[in-house]
Design a protein around this motif. Structure first.
Motif, PDB file in Angstrom:
ATOM      1  N   TYR A 138      94.698  54.774 100.095  1.00  0.00           N
ATOM      2  CA  TYR A 138      95.684  53.507 100.553  1.00  0.00           C
ATOM      3  C   TYR A 138      95.015  52.505 101.187  1.00  0.00           C
ATOM      4  N   GLU A 139      95.578  51.260 101.252  1.00  0.00           N
ATOM      5  CA  GLU A 139      94.911  50.602 102.272  1.00  0.00           C
ATOM      6  C   GLU A 139      95.904  49.936 103.124  1.00  0.00           C
ATOM      7  N   VAL A 140      95.572  49.576 104.296  1.00  0.00           N
ATOM      8  CA  VAL A 140      96.518  49.135 105.288  1.00  0.00           C
ATOM      9  C   VAL A 140      96.305  47.805 105.704  1.00  0.00           C
ATOM     10  N   LYS A 141      97.397  47.034 105.476  1.00  0.00           N
ATOM     11  CA  LYS A 141      97.576  45.689 105.938  1.00  0.00           C
ATOM     12  C   LYS A 141      98.250  45.500 107.252  1.00  0.00           C
ATOM     13  N   LYS A 142      97.619  44.634 108.183  1.00  0.00           N
ATOM     14  CA  LYS A 142      98.113  44.375 109.499  1.00  0.00           C
ATOM     15  C   LYS A 142      99.067  43.067 109.334  1.00  0.00           C
ATOM     16  N   ASP A 143     100.104  43.011 110.012  1.00  0.00           N
ATOM     17  CA  ASP A 143     100.969  42.038 110.292  1.00  0.00           C
ATOM     18  C   ASP A 143     100.329  41.040 111.013  1.00  0.00           C
ATOM     19  N   LYS A 144     100.428  39.548 110.981  1.00  0.00           N
ATOM     20  CA  LYS A 144      99.856  38.713 111.690  1.00  0.00           C
ATOM     21  C   LYS A 144     100.319  38.957 113.077  1.00  0.00           C
ATOM     22  N   ASP A 145     101.629  39.150 113.302  1.00  0.00           N
ATOM     23  CA  ASP A 145     101.853  39.307 114.853  1.00  0.00           C
ATOM     24  C   ASP A 145     101.647  40.624 115.441  1.00  0.00           C
ATOM     25  N   ASP A 146     100.941  41.556 114.536  1.00  0.00           N
ATOM     26  CA  ASP A 146     100.518  42.922 114.999  1.00  0.00           C
ATOM     27  C   ASP A 146     101.767  43.813 115.181  1.00  0.00           C
TER      28      ASP A 146
END
Length: 187
Positions: A138-146
């Motif tokens: 899988y690929e983990v994408k972070k939220d811009k506000d973490d």
């Protein structure tokens, strides 16, 4: 009969749960969603009802995973979902229509659902359970506000990554709070 009971019954009878290749989820009289399973040559998965009131275990269902891997017939509340990036690109120039059924939000392009977003009850489905069912690819994408992470899976054995079906899990504090089936340029 809920999926846990079904699996326990199958296990106690010595029958492998992997025999389940087709599933239909319907809302029972008690308001809970139920899974009806049957053998089929084609993988397909149909879901009826709300997603946000249960424990999210339908996402761990072998029939759902197999349907995504084999590009079978997938539907939520009567909307067939075409879940790969290629499916999205084929319809990208068509006007988007947004439809809500129960607690799910569908993106339709040219009358075909290319994405469904749905809530999962808080603190019921851990990301560890998801990675155990779907694996570590899988690929983990972070939220811009973490505030959260999104685990994005592309399922199938197609050589072209864009042809694989996409399922994504929004994770807060190690628990899934939202699921998305279908390609999105941002999660």
């Amino acid at each position: 009969m809920n999926m846990h009971k079904l699996v326990k019954v199958l296990a106690s009878a010595g029958i492998a749960a992997t025999v389940v290749t087709s599933a239909h989820v319907a809302s029972g009289d008690d308001g809970m969603n139920t899974v009806e399973a049957a053998e089929s040559k084609n993988s397909n998965y149909k879901y009826q009802g709300d997603t946000g009131y249960g424990d999210g275990n339908f996402l761990l269902n072998d029939a759902l995973i197999k349907t995504l891997e084999e590009d079978g017939d997938l539907a939520f509340n009567g909307h067939a979902i075409e879940a790969s990036e290629t499916d999205y690109e084929k319809r990208a120039k068509k006007k988007s229509e947004f439809v809500e059924e129960h607690d799910q939000k569908f993106t339709l392009r040219g009358g075909t659902a290319t994405k469904v977003v749905f809530p999962i009850q808080e603190e019921t489905l851990s990301i560890d359970e998801v990675t155990e069912a779907y694996g570590d690819d899988y690929e983990v994408k972070k939220d811009k506000d973490d505030k959260y992470e999104t685990y994005v899976y592309k399922l199938g054995d197609q050589k072209d990554e864009a042809e694989k079906n996409v399922i994504a899990f929004k994770v807060e504090n190690d628990f899934v709070t939202q699921g998305t089936i279908g390609y999105s340029s941002s999660y």
